[in-house]
Design a protein around this motif. Structure first.
Motif, PDB file in Angstrom:
ATOM      1  N   THR A 152      25.939  41.035  52.852  1.00  0.00           N
ATOM      2  CA  THR A 152      26.663  40.967  53.127  1.00  0.00           C
ATOM      3  C   THR A 152      27.969  39.773  52.657  1.00  0.00           C
ATOM      4  O   THR A 152      28.431  39.306  53.393  1.00  0.00           O
ATOM      5  CB  THR A 152      26.479  40.516  54.901  1.00  0.00           C
ATOM      6  OG1 THR A 152      25.273  39.493  54.763  1.00  0.00           O
ATOM      7  CG2 THR A 152      25.932  41.748  55.141  1.00  0.00           C
ATOM      8  N   VAL A 153      27.516  39.232  51.632  1.00  0.00           N
ATOM      9  CA  VAL A 153      28.804  38.031  51.114  1.00  0.00           C
ATOM     10  C   VAL A 153      29.024  38.630  51.132  1.00  0.00           C
ATOM     11  O   VAL A 153      29.859  40.170  50.517  1.00  0.00           O
ATOM     12  CB  VAL A 153      27.673  37.324  49.470  1.00  0.00           C
ATOM     13  CG1 VAL A 153      27.738  38.624  48.512  1.00  0.00           C
ATOM     14  CG2 VAL A 153      28.559  36.932  49.043  1.00  0.00           C
ATOM     15  N   PRO A 154      30.900  38.242  51.131  1.00  0.00           N
ATOM     16  CA  PRO A 154      32.111  39.140  51.425  1.00  0.00           C
ATOM     17  C   PRO A 154      32.739  39.146  49.908  1.00  0.00           C
ATOM     18  O   PRO A 154      33.356  39.808  49.703  1.00  0.00           O
ATOM     19  CB  PRO A 154      32.357  37.733  52.144  1.00  0.00           C
ATOM     20  CG  PRO A 154      31.683  36.376  52.041  1.00  0.00           C
ATOM     21  CD  PRO A 154      30.710  37.012  52.027  1.00  0.00           C
ATOM     22  N   PHE A 155      32.333  38.216  49.055  1.00  0.00           N
ATOM     23  CA  PHE A 155      32.912  38.657  47.907  1.00  0.00           C
ATOM     24  C   PHE A 155      32.110  39.167  46.807  1.00  0.00           C
ATOM     25  O   PHE A 155      30.955  37.897  46.224  1.00  0.00           O
ATOM     26  CB  PHE A 155      33.996  37.611  47.766  1.00  0.00           C
ATOM     27  CG  PHE A 155      34.252  36.833  48.351  1.00  0.00           C
ATOM     28  CD1 PHE A 155      36.178  37.145  48.667  1.00  0.00           C
ATOM     29  CD2 PHE A 155      34.794  36.088  49.466  1.00  0.00           C
ATOM     30  CE1 PHE A 155      36.443  37.113  49.330  1.00  0.00           C
ATOM     31  CE2 PHE A 155      35.273  35.009  49.899  1.00  0.00           C
ATOM     32  CZ  PHE A 155      36.069  35.618  50.787  1.00  0.00           C
ATOM     33  N   LYS A 156      32.777  40.235  46.020  1.00  0.00           N
ATOM     34  CA  LYS A 156      31.981  40.608  45.296  1.00  0.00           C
ATOM     35  C   LYS A 156      32.514  40.705  43.909  1.00  0.00           C
ATOM     36  O   LYS A 156      33.022  41.009  43.228  1.00  0.00           O
ATOM     37  CB  LYS A 156      31.876  42.267  45.220  1.00  0.00           C
ATOM     38  CG  LYS A 156      31.287  42.638  46.319  1.00  0.00           C
ATOM     39  CD  LYS A 156      30.218  42.161  47.553  1.00  0.00           C
ATOM     40  CE  LYS A 156      30.324  43.019  48.950  1.00  0.00           C
ATOM     41  NZ  LYS A 156      28.709  42.476  49.942  1.00  0.00           N
ATOM     42  N   GLN A 157      31.432  39.197  43.489  1.00  0.00           N
ATOM     43  CA  GLN A 157      31.873  38.685  42.158  1.00  0.00           C
ATOM     44  C   GLN A 157      30.492  37.798  41.309  1.00  0.00           C
ATOM     45  O   GLN A 157      29.664  38.034  42.111  1.00  0.00           O
ATOM     46  CB  GLN A 157      33.059  37.348  42.237  1.00  0.00           C
ATOM     47  CG  GLN A 157      34.808  37.790  42.845  1.00  0.00           C
ATOM     48  CD  GLN A 157      34.935  38.645  41.830  1.00  0.00           C
ATOM     49  OE1 GLN A 157      35.121  38.134  40.673  1.00  0.00           O
ATOM     50  NE2 GLN A 157      35.898  39.651  42.469  1.00  0.00           N
ATOM     51  N   ILE A 158      30.717  38.412  40.127  1.00  0.00           N
ATOM     52  CA  ILE A 158      28.949  38.086  38.944  1.00  0.00           C
ATOM     53  C   ILE A 158      29.132  36.408  39.517  1.00  0.00           C
ATOM     54  O   ILE A 158      27.898  35.659  39.694  1.00  0.00           O
ATOM     55  CB  ILE A 158      30.081  37.918  37.647  1.00  0.00           C
ATOM     56  CG1 ILE A 158      29.992  39.053  37.644  1.00  0.00           C
ATOM     57  CG2 ILE A 158      28.296  37.353  36.943  1.00  0.00           C
ATOM     58  CD1 ILE A 158      30.542  38.957  35.760  1.00  0.00           C
ATOM     59  N   ILE A 159      29.830  35.503  39.792  1.00  0.00           N
ATOM     60  CA  ILE A 159      29.343  34.014  40.080  1.00  0.00           C
ATOM     61  C   ILE A 159      28.603  34.109  41.256  1.00  0.00           C
ATOM     62  O   ILE A 159      28.406  33.115  41.516  1.00  0.00           O
ATOM     63  CB  ILE A 159      30.316  33.468  39.288  1.00  0.00           C
ATOM     64  CG1 ILE A 159      30.108  31.586  39.240  1.00  0.00           C
ATOM     65  CG2 ILE A 159      31.725  32.642  40.594  1.00  0.00           C
ATOM     66  CD1 ILE A 159      30.861  30.458  38.749  1.00  0.00           C
ATOM     67  N   ILE A 160      29.641  34.291  41.918  1.00  0.00           N
ATOM     68  CA  ILE A 160      29.629  34.225  43.842  1.00  0.00           C
ATOM     69  C   ILE A 160      27.667  34.788  43.433  1.00  0.00           C
ATOM     70  O   ILE A 160      26.884  34.081  43.985  1.00  0.00           O
ATOM     71  CB  ILE A 160      29.883  34.856  44.872  1.00  0.00           C
ATOM     72  CG1 ILE A 160      31.342  33.989  44.881  1.00  0.00           C
ATOM     73  CG2 ILE A 160      29.038  35.274  45.796  1.00  0.00           C
ATOM     74  CD1 ILE A 160      32.366  34.939  45.413  1.00  0.00           C
ATOM     75  N   ALA A 161      27.670  35.967  42.698  1.00  0.00           N
ATOM     76  CA  ALA A 161      25.925  36.671  43.187  1.00  0.00           C
ATOM     77  C   ALA A 161      25.040  35.678  42.244  1.00  0.00           C
ATOM     78  O   ALA A 161      24.015  35.971  42.400  1.00  0.00           O
ATOM     79  CB  ALA A 161      26.487  37.877  41.992  1.00  0.00           C
ATOM     80  N   MET A 162      25.399  34.800  41.321  1.00  0.00           N
ATOM     81  CA  MET A 162      24.496  34.051  40.653  1.00  0.00           C
ATOM     82  C   MET A 162      23.930  32.998  42.182  1.00  0.00           C
ATOM     83  O   MET A 162      23.024  32.788  41.793  1.00  0.00           O
ATOM     84  CB  MET A 162      25.082  33.766  39.743  1.00  0.00           C
ATOM     85  CG  MET A 162      25.290  34.468  38.399  1.00  0.00           C
ATOM     86  SD  MET A 162      25.999  33.481  36.386  1.00  0.00           S
ATOM     87  CE  MET A 162      25.507  34.516  35.836  1.00  0.00           C
ATOM     88  N   GLY A 163      25.217  31.900  42.395  1.00  0.00           N
ATOM     89  CA  GLY A 163      24.299  31.364  44.081  1.00  0.00           C
ATOM     90  C   GLY A 163      24.458  32.089  44.376  1.00  0.00           C
ATOM     91  O   GLY A 163      22.682  31.491  45.311  1.00  0.00           O
TER      92      GLY A 163
END
Length: 531
Positions: A486-497
Motif C-alpha cells: 500500500t505504499v502510495p508512490f511506486k518509485q524505485i527509490i521509495i521501494a528501496m527505502g
C-alpha cells in the motif's frame, strides 16, 4: 567505425583472449554490409589472436565467431552495435577461452546437454531485454559443440520477421520452432531444454535449512531488504523469478537521487553486485505460490519446493496492467505489446496505437513517433495525466493523434496478427475502429499478489498488501515492501527505502521472538516447573 575511447576499452578486453579465433564475414555492398566489414577489420587488427576470413552466409550481412580451425557456432546477422556490442565482445572473449563468471554448476549443466540445439534470436538494437538472451545463448554455443546461435536484427531482415510473424523481441526459435519470447536468463533457458532440471532443483531446495529472514522478490525493494538483513548477521535468503524485477524493463532513470541518469539493466547489475557482497543466498528462476504459517513461515514454490523462515519479506512488485478486452491475449506478442522501446522498431513505417495518457503512455508515443508512420493515443479520461512538458512535446508531433474519452473494447486481428482495435467514445457511446498494426498498452501497474489471496494476509481491493510504518502485515513475522504494498508512490527509490524498513522491522521482530526450537524448550521447561 569505432571511436578512440571505445577502441581503447576494446583493446583492454581483447587482451584476455587465450586461444586463436576467427571472424567470418558475409557482406554485400549495402551500407550495413560496408559498416560490418569495417567493424570486423578494426577488431581483427587489434589482436594477433583474431583472424578474418570471408564466408558465405544465407543471411547477409553477417559475422560469425569461432575458434580457429573449427566451424563457428555464434553468428550475428546484422550489425552488432548499440546494446548488442557487449554481446559481440563477450562472444569474442568466451570463444577465445576467457572463462564466464556464471555459476560453475550451470556451466557444467550446459556442457552436458545432449542433443542438437540450433537457436535463432530475433532482436532490435534498441531492445534492452535482448542482450541478456543473446549473451546467454552465445555462451551456451561456446560451451557445447552441439549448440549454435544466430542473433538476427529484425529491422534488417524484415522478410524473415514477416514470414515468421515476429512482432515482439526478443523472439527465440529452436530448431526452427518458437521457443520463447521476452527476457530469459541463462538458467531459465538451460532448465527449459534440460527436462529433468526442475525436479532436481526442487529436491535441492527442499533440503535448505530455515532462514531467519526470507525475501520474496528480487527488485529494488527485495535487494535493499537483503542487504539490510544480511548486515545484521542473520541467515538471509532471497527467492525470485528473476533478479531485478520490473526495473530490468526500465530504460531511462533520471530521478534516482545522486545519479543524474542511468538505465534499468545497469542499475540492476549494481544492485545484484551489492547484494552478492553479503552473505545472502540468492535463489532465482523460482516463483512463489503460497504462504502458510506453522512453527516456521513457509513459502511454497511453483516448482513444488518449500522454503522455511522465521520471518518473511514480501517484495514481489507489480507488472504492467492489461486491458482485459477480447483479443488482447490472443494477439499478445502478435501486435499487442507492453514495451515500446523493445518492440517499436518492428513496426517501422506502420500505424500503431498507445493505450494510456499517463507519463508512460505519452513517453511511448513520443518515442514511437520517430519510428512508425502514425501514433494514435487513446486515453480513457477527459484529460491526459502526463506531465505538461510531455504533453506539449506529443502535441507538437505531426504524426501523433490524441483521442480522449476512449474506452478500448476489443483488439482486432486476422487470426495471426493485429489489424486494429475498437473503442467506445464515452461522450456519446458510439463504437469506433482504428486500423493499426501494433497496440502498446501503458495503463499502469497491478501488484503481483494473486498467490497470497488464501494466505490470511490483509489485501486491499486492488490486491496491495496492507502494511504499517514498519512494513509489518497482519501476520506476525510477515513484512511487505515496494510496489506490491500500500505504499502510495511506486518509485524505485521509495521501494528501496521500504525494503530497508521491512528488513529492520523483521530484525526487530526476530530479536523479540524466540526461535521455534527455543520456544518449545521454554514451554517444556515451564510445564515441568508447574508439575
Amino acid at each position: 567505425m569505432l571511436d578512440a575511447n571505445l577502441k581503447k576499452q576494446l583493446d583492454t578486453y581483447l587482451q584476455h583472449i587465450v586461444n586463436p579465433i576467427e571472424i567470418s564475414v558475409s557482406v554485400d555492398d549495402s551500407p550495413k554490409g560496408k559498416e560490418l566489414h569495417e567493424l570486423a577489420n578494426e577488431i581483427a587488427e587489434m589482436s594477433g589472436k583474431i583472424g578474418l576470413v570471408d564466408a558465405a552466409n544465407p543471411r547477409t550481412p553477417s559475422m560469425s565467431v569461432g575458434r580457429t580451425g573449427e566451424q563457428p557456432r555464434v553468428t550475428f546477422a546484422g550489425l552488432p552495435m548499440g546494446h548488442e556490442f557487449t554481446s559481440l565482445v563477450l562472444a569474442l572473449l568466451q570463444t577465445g577461452g576467457h572463462p564466464s563468471k556464471a555459476d560453475p554448476a550451470l556451466l557444467e549443466q550446459i556442457r552436458n546437454l545432449d542433443g542438437e540445439f540450433h537457436f535463432e534470436t530475433y532482436i532490435s538494437l534498441s531492445c534492452q531485454n535482448c542482450p541478456d538472451v543473446v549473451q546467454a545463448l552465445n555462451l551456451m554455443a561456446t560451451l557445447n559443440p552441439n549448440i549454435t546461435h544466430a542473433m538476427v536484427d529484425g529491422a534488417l531482415f524484415q522478410d524473415e520477421v514477416e514470414q515468421r510473424q515476429i512482432m515482439a523481441v526478443p523472439s527465440v526459435f529452436l530448431n526452427g520452432q518458437p521457443f520463447g519470447q521476452g527476457r530469459m536468463s541463462l538458467a531459465e533457458i538451460v532448465n527449459k531444454v534440460d527436462s529433468g532440471a526442475a525436479k532436481r532443483k526442487a529436491a535441492e531446495l527442499n533440503e535448505k535449512a530455515p532462514y531467519d529472514v526470507l525475501i520474496v522478490g528480487g527488485g529494488p525493494a527485495g535487494a535493499a531488504a537483503a542487504i539490510y538483513a544480511a548486515r545484521k548477521g542473520i541467515r538471509t535468503g532471497l527467492v525470485a523469478d528473476r533478479f531485478g524485477g520490473q526495473v530490468m524493463d526500465t530504460v531511462g532513470i533520471e530521478n534516482f537521487i545522486s545519479v543524474p541518469y542511468t538505465e534499468g539493466p545497469k542499475l540492476v547489475a549494481h544492485l545484484e553486485q551489492h547484494v552478492k557482497e553479503y552473505d545472502v543466498e540468492v535463489i532465482t528462476e523460482q516463483k512463489a505460490a503460497s504462504l502458510t504459517q506453522g512453527d516456521y513461515l513457509q513459502i511454497g514454490l511453483e516448482s513444488g519446493a518449500t522454503l522455511s523462515s522465521r520471518s518473511v519479506i514480501l517484495a514481489t512488485g507489480a507488472r504492467w496492467r492489461e486491458m482485459n478486452v477480447p483479443g488482447e491475449q490472443q494477439y499478445r506478442g502478435k501486435g499487442v505489446a507492453y514495451c515500446p522501446h523493445c518492440d517499436g522498431p518492428l513496426f517501422k513505417g506502420k500505424r500503431v496505437a498507445v493505450i494510456g495518457g499517463g507519463n508512460s503512455g505519452i513517453e511511448a508515443a513520443i518515442d514511437l513517433a520517430g519510428i512508425v508512420e502514425h501514433v494514435t493515443v487513446l486515453e480513457f479520461g477527459d484529460s491526459l495525466r502526463a506531465d505538461e512538458v510531455l504533453q506539449r512535446k506529443a502535441r507538437s508531433l505531426a504524426n501523433v493523434e490524441i483521442i480522449m474519452n476512449a474506452q478500448t473494447t476489443e483488439v482486432r486481428g486476422d487470426g495471426s496478427k493485429v489489424v486494429g482495435l475498437t473503442y467506445t467514445d464515452r461522450t456519446n457511446g458510439e463504437s469506433k475502429q482504428v486500423d493499426v498494426a501494433g497496440i502498446f498498452v501503458q495503463i499502469g501497474l497491478v501488484p503481483n499478489s494473486e498467490w497470497l489471496k488464501d494466505s490470511g494476509l490483509n489485501l486491499t481491493r486492488f490486491g496491495e498488501i496492507e502494511i504499517d510504518s514498519r512494513g509489518a502485515t497482519n501476520i506476525p513475522g510477515v513484512f511487505g515492501a515496494g510496489d506490491v504494498t500500500t505504499v502510495p508512490f511506486k518509485q524505485i527509490i521509495i521501494a528501496m527505502g521500504a525494503g530497508s524498513t521491512a528488513a529492520l522491522g523483521a530484525f526487530d521482530h526476530l530479536i523479540r521472538t524466540p526461535a521455534p526450537e527455543t520456544a518449545k524448550l521454554m514451554q517444556s521447561s515451564s510445564a515441568t516447573e508447574t508439575v
